[in-house]
Write a protein that holds these residues in place. Structure first.
Motif, mmCIF file in Angstrom:
data_model
loop_
_atom_site.group_PDB
_atom_site.id
_atom_site.type_symbol
_atom_site.label_atom_id
_atom_site.label_comp_id
_atom_site.label_asym_id
_atom_site.label_seq_id
_atom_site.Cartn_x
_atom_site.Cartn_y
_atom_site.Cartn_z
ATOM 1 N N GLU A 134 65.843 49.759 75.707
ATOM 2 C CA GLU A 134 66.487 49.040 74.201
ATOM 3 C C GLU A 134 66.204 48.498 74.113
ATOM 4 O OE1 GLU A 134 70.707 49.908 75.735
ATOM 5 O OE2 GLU A 134 70.827 48.499 74.558
ATOM 6 N N LYS A 135 65.843 47.101 74.584
ATOM 7 C CA LYS A 135 65.205 45.634 74.210
ATOM 8 C C LYS A 135 64.306 46.215 72.977
ATOM 9 C CE LYS A 135 66.197 42.054 74.735
ATOM 10 N NZ LYS A 135 67.262 41.219 74.249
ATOM 11 N N THR A 136 63.318 47.329 73.254
ATOM 12 C CA THR A 136 62.091 46.985 72.735
ATOM 13 C C THR A 136 62.078 48.083 71.117
ATOM 14 O OG1 THR A 136 60.855 47.811 75.181
ATOM 15 C CG2 THR A 136 59.412 48.015 72.574
ATOM 16 N N GLN A 137 63.206 48.858 71.711
ATOM 17 C CA GLN A 137 63.747 49.751 70.010
ATOM 18 C C GLN A 137 64.217 48.532 69.168
ATOM 19 O OE1 GLN A 137 66.577 52.797 70.924
ATOM 20 N NE2 GLN A 137 65.511 53.469 72.739
ATOM 21 N N GLU A 138 64.919 47.854 69.703
ATOM 22 C CA GLU A 138 66.008 46.633 68.550
ATOM 23 C C GLU A 138 65.036 46.022 68.179
ATOM 24 O OE1 GLU A 138 68.402 44.222 71.253
ATOM 25 O OE2 GLU A 138 69.398 43.347 69.131
ATOM 26 N N VAL A 139 63.587 45.448 68.887
ATOM 27 C CA VAL A 139 62.706 44.910 68.489
ATOM 28 C C VAL A 139 61.824 45.027 67.207
ATOM 29 C CG1 VAL A 139 60.608 43.980 68.902
ATOM 30 C CG2 VAL A 139 62.733 43.295 70.306
ATOM 31 N N PHE A 140 61.525 46.421 67.718
ATOM 32 C CA PHE A 140 60.659 47.112 66.628
ATOM 33 C C PHE A 140 61.555 47.648 65.735
ATOM 34 C CE2 PHE A 140 59.685 51.801 65.017
ATOM 35 C CZ PHE A 140 58.068 51.466 64.707
ATOM 36 N N ARG A 141 62.842 48.409 65.605
ATOM 37 C CA ARG A 141 63.815 48.328 64.770
ATOM 38 C C ARG A 141 63.446 47.292 63.411
ATOM 39 N NH1 ARG A 141 66.811 52.484 67.843
ATOM 40 N NH2 ARG A 141 65.503 54.576 67.031
ATOM 41 N N LEU A 157 66.828 37.076 69.174
ATOM 42 C CA LEU A 157 67.471 38.207 69.959
ATOM 43 C C LEU A 157 66.975 36.898 71.672
ATOM 44 C CD1 LEU A 157 65.267 41.540 69.286
ATOM 45 C CD2 LEU A 157 67.819 40.472 69.301
ATOM 46 N N ASN A 158 66.516 35.692 71.034
ATOM 47 C CA ASN A 158 66.775 34.694 72.105
ATOM 48 C C ASN A 158 65.633 34.752 73.099
ATOM 49 O OD1 ASN A 158 67.227 32.108 73.673
ATOM 50 N ND2 ASN A 158 69.225 32.625 74.379
ATOM 51 N N ILE A 159 64.571 35.330 73.067
ATOM 52 C CA ILE A 159 63.666 35.739 73.968
ATOM 53 C C ILE A 159 62.433 35.190 72.513
ATOM 54 C CG2 ILE A 159 64.129 37.342 74.456
ATOM 55 C CD1 ILE A 159 62.606 39.525 72.436
ATOM 56 N N THR A 160 60.603 34.914 73.510
ATOM 57 C CA THR A 160 59.872 33.629 72.784
ATOM 58 C C THR A 160 59.227 35.115 71.855
ATOM 59 O OG1 THR A 160 58.471 34.991 74.868
ATOM 60 C CG2 THR A 160 59.860 32.948 75.088
ATOM 61 N N HIS A 167 56.652 43.326 72.630
ATOM 62 C CA HIS A 167 57.488 44.899 72.035
ATOM 63 C C HIS A 167 56.808 45.393 70.884
ATOM 64 C CE1 HIS A 167 61.218 43.582 75.390
ATOM 65 N NE2 HIS A 167 61.162 42.536 74.552
ATOM 66 N N ILE A 168 56.440 45.102 70.351
ATOM 67 C CA ILE A 168 55.939 45.611 68.833
ATOM 68 C C ILE A 168 55.122 46.218 69.670
ATOM 69 C CG2 ILE A 168 55.013 45.191 66.741
ATOM 70 C CD1 ILE A 168 57.067 42.673 66.113
ATOM 71 N N THR A 169 54.058 46.138 69.912
ATOM 72 C CA THR A 169 52.717 46.200 70.484
ATOM 73 C C THR A 169 52.904 47.573 72.041
ATOM 74 O OG1 THR A 169 51.589 43.786 70.494
ATOM 75 C CG2 THR A 169 50.413 45.477 71.969
ATOM 76 N N ARG A 170 53.420 47.421 72.610
ATOM 77 C CA ARG A 170 53.855 48.531 72.962
ATOM 78 C C ARG A 170 55.110 49.694 72.240
ATOM 79 N NH1 ARG A 170 50.918 49.116 77.217
ATOM 80 N NH2 ARG A 170 52.837 49.892 78.009
ATOM 81 N N SER A 171 55.302 48.883 71.616
ATOM 82 C CA SER A 171 55.894 50.024 71.024
ATOM 83 C C SER A 171 55.239 50.779 69.790
ATOM 84 C CB SER A 171 57.442 49.987 69.720
ATOM 85 O OG SER A 171 56.666 48.821 68.975
ATOM 86 N N ILE A 172 54.106 50.047 69.050
ATOM 87 C CA ILE A 172 53.790 50.779 68.675
ATOM 88 C C ILE A 172 52.250 51.944 69.002
ATOM 89 C CG2 ILE A 172 51.070 50.294 66.693
ATOM 90 C CD1 ILE A 172 52.669 48.074 65.428
ATOM 91 N N LYS A 173 51.792 51.377 70.435
ATOM 92 C CA LYS A 173 50.726 52.070 71.128
ATOM 93 C C LYS A 173 51.562 53.514 71.674
ATOM 94 C CE LYS A 173 48.368 51.940 75.483
ATOM 95 N NZ LYS A 173 48.016 51.084 76.619
ATOM 96 N N ARG A 174 52.968 52.933 71.970
ATOM 97 C CA ARG A 174 53.839 54.751 72.137
ATOM 98 C C ARG A 174 54.441 55.689 71.214
ATOM 99 N NH1 ARG A 174 58.465 55.363 75.984
ATOM 100 N NH2 ARG A 174 57.025 53.990 77.144
ATOM 101 N N ILE A 175 54.255 54.578 70.080
ATOM 102 C CA ILE A 175 54.754 55.975 69.031
ATOM 103 C C ILE A 175 53.492 57.254 68.811
ATOM 104 C CG2 ILE A 175 55.111 55.522 66.093
ATOM 105 C CD1 ILE A 175 57.101 53.287 67.181
ATOM 106 N N LYS A 176 52.030 56.024 68.704
ATOM 107 C CA LYS A 176 50.963 56.610 68.471
ATOM 108 C C LYS A 176 50.989 57.390 69.166
ATOM 109 C CE LYS A 176 48.120 52.143 66.470
ATOM 110 N NZ LYS A 176 47.510 51.613 66.553
ATOM 111 N N GLU A 177 51.510 57.062 70.463
ATOM 112 C CA GLU A 177 50.584 58.571 71.408
ATOM 113 C C GLU A 177 51.277 59.707 70.861
ATOM 114 O OE1 GLU A 177 51.633 57.031 75.128
ATOM 115 O OE2 GLU A 177 50.337 55.341 75.381
ATOM 116 N N TYR A 178 53.111 59.527 70.632
ATOM 117 C CA TYR A 178 53.799 60.545 70.363
ATOM 118 C C TYR A 178 53.038 61.279 69.275
ATOM 119 C CZ TYR A 178 57.976 60.499 73.299
ATOM 120 O OH TYR A 178 58.420 60.584 74.508
#
Length: 186
Positions: A134-141, A157-160, A167-178
Motif C-alpha cells: 500500500e505505501k509503495t502504491q501511494e508513493v508511486f502514484r 508521508l512523513n518518511i525519508t 519505493h519508486i525504484t521497487r515499484s518501477i522494477k515490479r511494473i517493468k516485470e509485469y
C-alpha cells in the motif's frame, strides 16, 4: 575517482555483509556521484542514469550477505556497465517491437492496435501497481501521476527521501516485470 585503501574497503565490505547501514551509506556517498556521472555519460538521460545507479545500490544491499567482492570500485563500475548494457538491450528490443508493429499493420489497423495495446498496457501497469504494498502504491502514484517531487512526497508521508526513492525504484522494477511478462505472453 575515489580510492579506498584496501584495508578500509575490506572493512566496509565486511561491515556491509553484517548489515551495517553506516557502512552502506558510506559506500553510497563515496561512489554514487561518480556512478551517476558515468551512467549519464553512457545514457544521456539523467532519470535513466539515476534509476540505474539506484538499482545498483539496492542490489548491493539486498545481496550483501552473498557478495564476494575483492575490489569495491571495480564491482560497482562493473555492475553499472552491465546495467547500461541491459538498458540499451531493452531499448533495442523496444525499437524492434515498434519496427515490427509498423511493418505488420496498415496505418488504420495500427491506430486501432495501438489503442488496444495502450489499453492493455495501462491495464497491466495498473495491475502491477495494485500488486505493490500500500505505501509503495501511494508513493508511486504521488510521484508518477501527481508529479510530486521526492522531497514533497517524503514530507507529506512523513518518511525519508531515501524511503521515497526506494519505493519508486521497487515499484518501477515490479511494473517493468509485469510489462515484460505481458509481451512475452503475446
Amino acid at each position: 575517482m575515489r580510492q579506498f585503501e584496501p584495508d578500509k574497503s575490506q572493512d566496509l565490505l565486511n561491515r556491509l555483509k553484517l548489515g551495517d547501514k553506516q557502512a552502506y551509506e558510506h559506500i553510497y556517498f563515496a561512489f554514487s556521484k561518480e556512478l551517476l556521472y558515468a551512467a549519464y555519460k553512457k545514457t544521456g538521460d539523467r532519470v535513466i542514469a539515476e534509476e540505474l545507479v539506484q538499482n545498483i545500490f539496492i542490489s548491493l544491499w539486498e545481496k550483501r550477505h552473498d557478495l564476494q567482492i575483492n575490489n569495491l570500485q571495480a564491482y560497482l563500475f562493473g555492475a553499472l556497465k552491465l546495467s547500461v548494457i541491459n538498458h540499451i538491450r531493452s531499448l533495442v528490443m523496444e525499437n524492434k517491437y515498434m519496427a515490427y508493429q509498423t511493418l505488420t499493420y496498415s496505418e488504420n489497423h495500427q491506430d486501432t492496435a495501438n489503442l488496444v495495446d495502450l489499453h492493455d498496457l495501462s491495464s497491466i501497469i495498473e495491475k502491477g501497481i495494485n500488486s505493490l504494498p500500500e505505501k509503495t502504491q501511494e508513493v508511486f502514484r504521488l510521484s508518477r501521476y501527481q508529479h510530486q517531487s521526492t522531497k514533497d512526497i517524503a514530507t507529506g508521508l512523513n518518511i525519508t527521501e531515501k524511503a521515497v526513492e526506494y519505493h519508486i525504484t521497487r515499484s518501477i522494477k515490479r511494473i517493468k516485470e509485469y510489462i515484460k511478462n505481458f509481451y512475452i505472453f503475446l
